[in-house]
Enzyme design. Structure first.
Site, PDB file in Angstrom:
ATOM      1  N   GLU A  55       0.825  -1.209   0.000  1.00  9.05           N
ATOM      2  CA  GLU A  55       0.000   0.000   0.000  1.00  9.05           C
ATOM      3  C   GLU A  55       0.860   1.261   0.000  1.00  9.05           C
ATOM      4  O   GLU A  55       1.952   1.282   0.577  1.00  9.05           O
ATOM      5  CB  GLU A  55      -0.894   0.015   1.239  1.00  9.05           C
ATOM      6  CG  GLU A  55      -1.846  -1.160   1.309  1.00  9.05           C
ATOM      7  CD  GLU A  55      -2.514  -1.299   2.656  1.00  9.05           C
ATOM      8  OE1 GLU A  55      -3.616  -1.872   2.713  1.00  9.05           O
ATOM      9  OE2 GLU A  55      -1.930  -0.842   3.676  1.00  9.05           O
ATOM     10  N   ASP A 226      -8.092  -4.955   8.429  1.00  8.54           N
ATOM     11  CA  ASP A 226      -7.648  -3.731   7.766  1.00  8.54           C
ATOM     12  C   ASP A 226      -7.518  -3.876   6.250  1.00  8.54           C
ATOM     13  O   ASP A 226      -6.764  -3.141   5.614  1.00  8.54           O
ATOM     14  CB  ASP A 226      -6.314  -3.262   8.349  1.00  8.54           C
ATOM     15  CG  ASP A 226      -5.219  -4.323   8.233  1.00  8.54           C
ATOM     16  OD1 ASP A 226      -5.502  -5.414   7.697  1.00  8.54           O
ATOM     17  OD2 ASP A 226      -4.083  -4.055   8.668  1.00  8.54           O
TER      18      ASP A 226
END
Length: 336
Positions: A55, A226
């Site tokens: 990410e 998450d």
């Protein structure tokens, strides 16, 4: 440009002190969530692979730009590698020049724990004495010590499916003021606890416990779920609590609330910090902070670390940006 290594962060913690460092981070987080409207915000950009995710997480205001590169690979510990590793950068937004490149594996653990404490300031009972943590992996000790610096904890109960992780956790926290209680299962750990932290790494849908297993007035910090398809709590529990997130657009994709409709979210954290909505309103309501980790938190800790590194003269200045007498003559660097 300043570069901060793992060794630099270790030295910074030694100089500042662990508890004091947490205070710096929590203060910065509260300041930055309190000026939410001044930031350029966006959900993180995730590239998903079979075994995990990589990410990029940007956040900026008019003065500073920050971003973090971070992975999430739950199977890595079986290969002798960390589940989460990260690096971060801080830049001067007035000219685009980078100021600092920093390790962020340690810093991510610190800011994640600090964010949970900030939310607890508004959502937990002030006299919370007992904490339960489910999942005793790499971030567990950071979580517990951050909460212990804010609450007068008397007991910490813990459980993990990995007994070696539990032994590691117990050894690292031996000698603390609170009592450590290893539990045989999740329900034994969470039953009656004032604060419950879920910090598991499994990349799947889970139902660690139900609403009936939680004490009235408990504060739940759900930080293990998450990413899309990765949750820790049943949808039925979410419908019975006061539920707060960091950034709704991101949480609906990645958090516990990916299982539900958007209107189940009571507030974003900044709304509590700015007093737009009240946090806990009585000692009986169960509150939940559904945290997926947001780039504003990385911005906060990077600016804290940059200031502290400057103050204590830590880090190494590396020549990663060309210095030119004539900024239009970049090729001149190659002329001998």
């Amino acid at each position: 440009m300043k570069v901060l290594t793992v060794t630099d962060i270790q030295e910074l913690i030694r100089i500042v002190g662990l508890e004091n460092f947490f205070r710096h981070i929590i203060t910065a987080l509260e300041q930055d969530f309190g000026r939410w409207q001044q930031f350029l915000l966006s959900p993180r950009h995730g590239t998903y692979y079979r075994d995990g995710v990589i990410e990029l997480m940007p956040c900026s205001d008019e003065q500073l730009y920050a971003f973090k590169y971070v992975n999430g690979y739950p199977g890595n510990p079986l290969k002798g590698k960390l589940s989460v590793v990260a690096i971060g950068a801080l830049s001067d937004a007035t000219n685009g020049y980078p100021l600092m490149l920093s390790e962020m594996t340690l810093l991510t653990a610190f800011r994640t724990a600090a964010a949970g404490v900030l939310a607890a300031k508004y959502l937990a009972c002030e006299n919370s004495k007992s904490l339960a943590i489910i999942g005793t992996g790499a971030q567990a000790e950071f979580q517990v010590l951050a909460f212990a610096g804010f609450f007068q904890l008397e007991e910490v109960r813990f459980f993990d499916t990995d007994r070696m992780a539990m032994a590691k956790f117990s050894e690292n926290l031996a000698g603390q003021k609170f009592r450590l209680t290893a539990c045989d299962n999740i329900i034994e750990a969470v039953r009656g606890a004032d604060i419950v932290i879920t910090a598991t790494a499994a990349k799947k849908r889970q139902s660690l416990f139900s609403f009936e297993d939680i004490a009235p007035g408990a504060y739940i910090y759900a930080m293990g779920g998450d990413s899309p398809g990765k949750t820790e709590l049943p949808a039925e529990l979410l419908e019975q609590v006061k539920l707060v997130v960091e950034y709704k657009l991101q949480s609906l994709l990645e958090g516990e609330v990916q299982q539900c409709e958007a209107d189940i979210v009571y507030a974003e954290l900044w709304q509590l910090v700015c007093k737009h909505k009240p946090g806990r309103q009585n000692d009986q309501e169960v509150t939940l902070f559904d945290s997926v980790g947001f780039a504003l938190e990385d911005y906060s800790i990077l600016r804290v670390v940059y200031d502290l590194a400057e103050k204590h003269q830590l880090g190494t200045e590396l020549e990663l940006i060309p210095e030119l007498n004539n900024p239009k003559n970049l090729f001149g660097l190659l002329r001998c």
